[in-house]
Design an enzyme around this catalytic site. Structure first.
Site, short mmCIF file in Angstrom:
data_model
loop_
_atom_site.label_atom_id
_atom_site.label_comp_id
_atom_site.label_asym_id
_atom_site.label_seq_id
_atom_site.Cartn_x
_atom_site.Cartn_y
_atom_site.Cartn_z
CD GLU A 146 -1.02 0.76 3.62
OE1 GLU A 146 -1.44 1.91 3.39
OE2 GLU A 146 -1.19 0.16 4.69
CE LYS A 187 -0.85 2.07 13.62
NZ LYS A 187 -1.92 1.68 12.93
N1 PSU Z 1 -1.68 1.39 10.17
C1 PSU Z 1 -0.39 1.81 10.20
N2 PSU Z 1 0.02 2.76 9.36
C2 PSU Z 1 -0.84 3.30 8.46
C3 PSU Z 1 -2.19 2.82 8.43
C4 PSU Z 1 -2.56 1.87 9.30
O1 PSU Z 1 0.38 1.31 10.99
O2 PSU Z 1 -0.42 4.17 7.72
C5 PSU Z 1 -3.10 3.32 7.36
C6 PSU Z 1 -3.48 2.15 6.44
O3 PSU Z 1 -3.41 2.61 5.12
C7 PSU Z 1 -4.91 1.83 6.83
C8 PSU Z 1 -5.41 3.21 7.19
O4 PSU Z 1 -5.65 1.24 5.80
O5 PSU Z 1 -4.33 3.79 7.91
C9 PSU Z 1 -6.67 3.16 8.02
O6 PSU Z 1 -7.20 4.42 8.07
P1 PSU Z 1 -8.70 4.64 8.58
O7 PSU Z 1 -8.68 4.23 10.02
O8 PSU Z 1 -8.94 6.10 8.37
O9 PSU Z 1 -9.58 3.76 7.72
#
Ligand code: PSU
Ligand code: MN
Length: 308
Positions: free
Chosen positions: A26, A160
């Site tokens: 990603e 996380k």
């Molecule tokens: N976890 C990480 N680093 C990140 C993300 C998640 O350790 O950069 C990013 C990923 O791209 C994940 C997104 O899909 O955050 C989730 O964001 P949201 O909670 O806004 O859907």
């Protein structure tokens, strides 16, 4: 019919036509998950780890409104440096494409584009999940919905600890998404190897994981799977330190009224500050560790399909 919105680079195209293993990566982690220059360095290293373990890496992003599968060094550099890159999840794809903008893809969006390209294994750091306090805010990452409908396996180091891990597990169970622990029975929590919660299935080899995926998809059981791979011990963070950092980051976010798609990048950055950069080192190492395992799973999956 050719998909005019999709551009697969020649190396990936060739690998796909030969039925050889590919791992999707990603780009939100590059543009919004890590600072420059660590982000570009990590992006390149992760691609190399994928290659060293037998698969071809396909980093995914949207550039000038085109969904790109496999990026050049210049394109990676652009994603790492430019401030003009939006964070793109499922919801955002049509806008970014129709306006011909640039987007870094989240887990959800990368899964969608992987499926369009025919890639089955995807490696990231951590998936999004149910946020703490979601009963009030309704903040549940679109990553979880995507896992219920798109047939791509996601290798990560767990959700996380900024999230509500228990509720994230419940959500995945309700929607029938298997959560596998690679060599572990406990759900890892990204910066730490343990969380106090169990995974659904403990599997010890990449081959067993590939067999589970093949069975799921041959049965037509729609959706992905979450493969959780704990951070290597030597890079694990002290639980007290990370818990304190998370609490302070969450307070900070509340004070600054951060919400929606900005919250995950904000929390990551705040945690990095509070831990004086230690969390960033852990983050980089766990992604590389996931790349190694994901690449091997992709190889095993390809061999299983070759046997047929
Ligand atoms: N976890 C990480 N680093 C990140 C993300 C998640 O350790 O950069 C990013 C990923 O791209 C994940 C997104 O899909 O955050 C989730 O964001 P949201 O909670 O806004 O859907
Ligand atoms: Mn959210």
């Amino acid at each position: 019919m050719k998909n005019l919105y999709l551009e697969i680079n020649p190396e990936i195209q060739q690998t796909l036509s030969e039925g050889k293993p590919i791992v999707a990566l990603e780009s939100t982690i590059i543009s919004h998950g890590m600072p420059y220059p660590e982000n570009i360095k990590t992006a390149k290293e992760v691609e190399q780890v994928v290659r060293d373990n037998g698969s071809i890496p396909a980093t995914i992003a949207i550039l000038n409104g085109i969904m790109k599968v496999g990026l050049s060094e210049n394109e990676l550099e652009f994603l790492a440096k430019s401030k003009d890159i939006q964070k793109v999840s499922r919801r955002d794809i049509p806008y970014i494409i129709s306006r011909k903008l640039h987007g870094a893809t989240t887990v959800a969006a990368t899964m969608i584009i992987s499926q369009l390209a025919g890639i089955k294994v995807f490696v990231t750091g951590g998936i999004g999940g149910v946020h703490r306090g979601a009963s009030e805010t309704f903040d549940i990452s679109a990553d979880l919905q995507e896992l219920t409908k798109t047939n791509v396996a996601v290798v990560c180091a767990g959700p996380k600890a900024i999230l509500d891990i228990g509720l994230t597990i419940e959500y995945l169970e309700t929607h029938g998404v298997p959560v596998i622990g690679f060599k572990t029975s406990e759900m890892p929590a990204f910066y730490t190897r343990t969380s106090g919660f169990s995974v659904d299935f403990h599997l010890d080899t990449e081959k067993e994981i590939a067999e589970l995926l093949k069975a799921k998809w041959e049965l037509g059981l729609q959706g992905g799977a979450v493969i959780t791979n704990p951070i290597p011990e030597e890079f694990e963070m002290d639980k007290k330190l990370i818990d304190r950092a998370i609490d302070s980051a969450l307070n900070d976010a509340e004070r600054n009224n951060i919400a929606g798609k900005n919250i995950t990048p904000f929390l990551l950055d705040s945690i990095k500050e509070v831990t004086s950069g230690k969390s960033l080192i852990s983050n980089i190492e766990l992604v590389k560790n996931n790349a190694r395992v994901g690449s091997r799973i992709a190889c095993e999956l390809t061999s299983l399909y070759d046997e047929d």
